[in-house]
Design a protein around this motif. Sequence first.
Motif, PDB file in Angstrom:
ATOM      1  N   SER A 104       2.286  -4.198 -10.035  1.00  0.00           N
ATOM      2  CA  SER A 104       1.409  -4.879 -10.885  1.00  0.00           C
ATOM      3  C   SER A 104       1.721  -4.578 -12.290  1.00  0.00           C
ATOM      4  O   SER A 104       1.872  -5.470 -13.048  1.00  0.00           O
ATOM      5  CB  SER A 104       0.077  -4.417 -10.618  1.00  0.00           C
ATOM      6  N   SER A 105       1.943  -3.312 -12.503  1.00  0.00           N
ATOM      7  CA  SER A 105       2.350  -2.947 -13.935  1.00  0.00           C
ATOM      8  C   SER A 105       3.881  -3.472 -14.307  1.00  0.00           C
ATOM      9  O   SER A 105       3.828  -3.897 -15.511  1.00  0.00           O
ATOM     10  CB  SER A 105       2.729  -1.380 -14.188  1.00  0.00           C
ATOM     11  N   LEU A 106       4.893  -3.607 -13.545  1.00  0.00           N
ATOM     12  CA  LEU A 106       6.076  -4.164 -13.770  1.00  0.00           C
ATOM     13  C   LEU A 106       6.120  -5.589 -14.294  1.00  0.00           C
ATOM     14  O   LEU A 106       6.508  -6.143 -15.040  1.00  0.00           O
ATOM     15  CB  LEU A 106       6.930  -3.990 -12.892  1.00  0.00           C
ATOM     16  N   ILE A 107       5.035  -6.399 -13.305  1.00  0.00           N
ATOM     17  CA  ILE A 107       4.886  -7.787 -13.652  1.00  0.00           C
ATOM     18  C   ILE A 107       4.358  -8.142 -15.020  1.00  0.00           C
ATOM     19  O   ILE A 107       4.624  -8.958 -15.746  1.00  0.00           O
ATOM     20  CB  ILE A 107       4.055  -8.400 -12.409  1.00  0.00           C
ATOM     21  N   PHE A 108       3.415  -7.237 -15.187  1.00  0.00           N
ATOM     22  CA  PHE A 108       2.581  -7.241 -16.762  1.00  0.00           C
ATOM     23  C   PHE A 108       3.735  -6.979 -17.747  1.00  0.00           C
ATOM     24  O   PHE A 108       3.795  -7.588 -18.658  1.00  0.00           O
ATOM     25  CB  PHE A 108       1.369  -6.499 -16.742  1.00  0.00           C
ATOM     26  N   THR A 109       4.581  -5.786 -17.277  1.00  0.00           N
ATOM     27  CA  THR A 109       5.358  -5.476 -18.439  1.00  0.00           C
ATOM     28  C   THR A 109       6.397  -6.558 -18.626  1.00  0.00           C
ATOM     29  O   THR A 109       6.554  -6.953 -19.912  1.00  0.00           O
ATOM     30  CB  THR A 109       6.356  -4.112 -18.160  1.00  0.00           C
ATOM     31  N   PHE A 125       0.240 -13.373 -14.450  1.00  0.00           N
ATOM     32  CA  PHE A 125      -0.634 -12.369 -14.224  1.00  0.00           C
ATOM     33  C   PHE A 125      -1.632 -12.530 -13.164  1.00  0.00           C
ATOM     34  O   PHE A 125      -2.271 -11.674 -12.796  1.00  0.00           O
ATOM     35  CB  PHE A 125      -1.498 -12.256 -15.646  1.00  0.00           C
ATOM     36  N   ILE A 126      -1.699 -13.693 -12.662  1.00  0.00           N
ATOM     37  CA  ILE A 126      -2.632 -14.007 -11.195  1.00  0.00           C
ATOM     38  C   ILE A 126      -1.875 -12.691 -10.254  1.00  0.00           C
ATOM     39  O   ILE A 126      -2.848 -12.209  -9.704  1.00  0.00           O
ATOM     40  CB  ILE A 126      -2.393 -15.399 -10.932  1.00  0.00           C
ATOM     41  N   LEU A 127      -0.706 -13.022  -9.962  1.00  0.00           N
ATOM     42  CA  LEU A 127      -0.201 -11.963  -8.911  1.00  0.00           C
ATOM     43  C   LEU A 127      -0.414 -10.596  -9.338  1.00  0.00           C
ATOM     44  O   LEU A 127      -0.805  -9.811  -8.339  1.00  0.00           O
ATOM     45  CB  LEU A 127       1.286 -12.332  -8.953  1.00  0.00           C
ATOM     46  N   ALA A 128      -0.154 -10.302 -10.529  1.00  0.00           N
ATOM     47  CA  ALA A 128      -0.321  -8.886 -11.035  1.00  0.00           C
ATOM     48  C   ALA A 128      -2.082  -8.402 -10.935  1.00  0.00           C
ATOM     49  O   ALA A 128      -2.096  -7.326 -10.493  1.00  0.00           O
ATOM     50  CB  ALA A 128       0.086  -8.782 -12.374  1.00  0.00           C
ATOM     51  N   GLU A 129      -2.686  -9.251 -11.170  1.00  0.00           N
ATOM     52  CA  GLU A 129      -4.057  -9.226 -10.883  1.00  0.00           C
ATOM     53  C   GLU A 129      -4.641  -9.047  -9.600  1.00  0.00           C
ATOM     54  O   GLU A 129      -5.453  -7.939  -9.487  1.00  0.00           O
ATOM     55  CB  GLU A 129      -5.064 -10.030 -11.738  1.00  0.00           C
ATOM     56  N   ILE A 134      -6.411  -5.031  -5.213  1.00  0.00           N
ATOM     57  CA  ILE A 134      -6.045  -4.499  -4.080  1.00  0.00           C
ATOM     58  C   ILE A 134      -6.073  -2.651  -4.216  1.00  0.00           C
ATOM     59  O   ILE A 134      -6.614  -2.093  -3.788  1.00  0.00           O
ATOM     60  CB  ILE A 134      -4.904  -4.878  -3.331  1.00  0.00           C
ATOM     61  N   TYR A 135      -5.206  -2.410  -5.434  1.00  0.00           N
ATOM     62  CA  TYR A 135      -5.094  -1.011  -5.673  1.00  0.00           C
ATOM     63  C   TYR A 135      -6.422  -0.583  -6.090  1.00  0.00           C
ATOM     64  O   TYR A 135      -6.959   0.430  -5.538  1.00  0.00           O
ATOM     65  CB  TYR A 135      -4.226  -0.816  -6.667  1.00  0.00           C
ATOM     66  N   THR A 150     -12.867 -10.216 -12.672  1.00  0.00           N
ATOM     67  CA  THR A 150     -13.242 -10.952 -14.118  1.00  0.00           C
ATOM     68  C   THR A 150     -11.919 -11.327 -14.720  1.00  0.00           C
ATOM     69  O   THR A 150     -11.854 -12.519 -15.311  1.00  0.00           O
ATOM     70  CB  THR A 150     -14.014 -10.122 -14.903  1.00  0.00           C
ATOM     71  N   ASN A 151     -10.940 -10.590 -14.667  1.00  0.00           N
ATOM     72  CA  ASN A 151      -9.665 -11.035 -15.161  1.00  0.00           C
ATOM     73  C   ASN A 151      -9.367 -12.488 -14.390  1.00  0.00           C
ATOM     74  O   ASN A 151      -8.710 -13.212 -15.211  1.00  0.00           O
ATOM     75  CB  ASN A 151      -8.646 -10.078 -15.008  1.00  0.00           C
ATOM     76  N   LEU A 152      -9.260 -12.179 -13.075  1.00  0.00           N
ATOM     77  CA  LEU A 152      -8.600 -13.394 -12.242  1.00  0.00           C
ATOM     78  C   LEU A 152      -9.511 -14.672 -12.548  1.00  0.00           C
ATOM     79  O   LEU A 152      -9.271 -15.737 -12.949  1.00  0.00           O
ATOM     80  CB  LEU A 152      -8.684 -13.086 -10.771  1.00  0.00           C
ATOM     81  N   LEU A 153     -11.000 -14.676 -12.785  1.00  0.00           N
ATOM     82  CA  LEU A 153     -11.682 -15.479 -13.029  1.00  0.00           C
ATOM     83  C   LEU A 153     -11.654 -16.165 -14.550  1.00  0.00           C
ATOM     84  O   LEU A 153     -11.359 -17.187 -14.818  1.00  0.00           O
ATOM     85  CB  LEU A 153     -13.434 -15.169 -12.810  1.00  0.00           C
ATOM     86  N   SER A 154     -11.331 -15.042 -15.554  1.00  0.00           N
ATOM     87  CA  SER A 154     -11.123 -15.744 -16.801  1.00  0.00           C
ATOM     88  C   SER A 154      -9.757 -16.358 -16.749  1.00  0.00           C
ATOM     89  O   SER A 154      -9.641 -17.536 -17.397  1.00  0.00           O
ATOM     90  CB  SER A 154     -10.911 -14.523 -17.629  1.00  0.00           C
TER      91      SER A 154
END
Length: 173
Positions: A104-109, A125-129, A134-135, A150-154
């Motif tokens: 997740s962190s690498l996708i965001f990076t 960021f949908i995949l990263a979120e 999950i984590y 909430t991030n996914l919903l946003s």
Amino acid sequence: MLPVAEVFGAIAVVFNFIGYRQSDINRYRFISAIALLSVSIHFFLIGAMAAGIGCMLACIRNIVAIKYRGLPVLITFVTANLCFFFYELLWLDHSWIIVIAYASSLIFTIGSISLTSAKMIRQWFILAEVLGLIYAIMVGSIFGTIFNITNLLSIFYTLYQDSAAENKVQPKD
């Protein structure tokens, strides 16, 4: 320590909700950095080191990405993520679930530094979120879970709004 961790988690949720609603990419990066700092502290306080490190690196990365986004910055942050991952995995012998947090962190990076479109960032960021969700569930983080949901919903809501606005502007045949 748990109530303090939850306060930082709640702060992160509020700031990240505001961040994902920004249309200016640098304003998004700054507000998101505040949220990431808060959620990083939350994860460290509950003992979820991989997420704490990933979010702290993300906070720093977002601040740096406001001014610098080139290949050297990307390589620096990808390398930092990988070094911390291997340190946790091989030296500290942490559970395999850290793979999820660091993926997740690498996708965001990569997205935060390489992409310049807020829409494209939201889509990646949908995949990263989802990985972060999950984590968070696996480590028992209440506000980490709320944070990701909430991030996914946003993200979905903002993408929907953007799409509706684009459709309104396009001429009908």
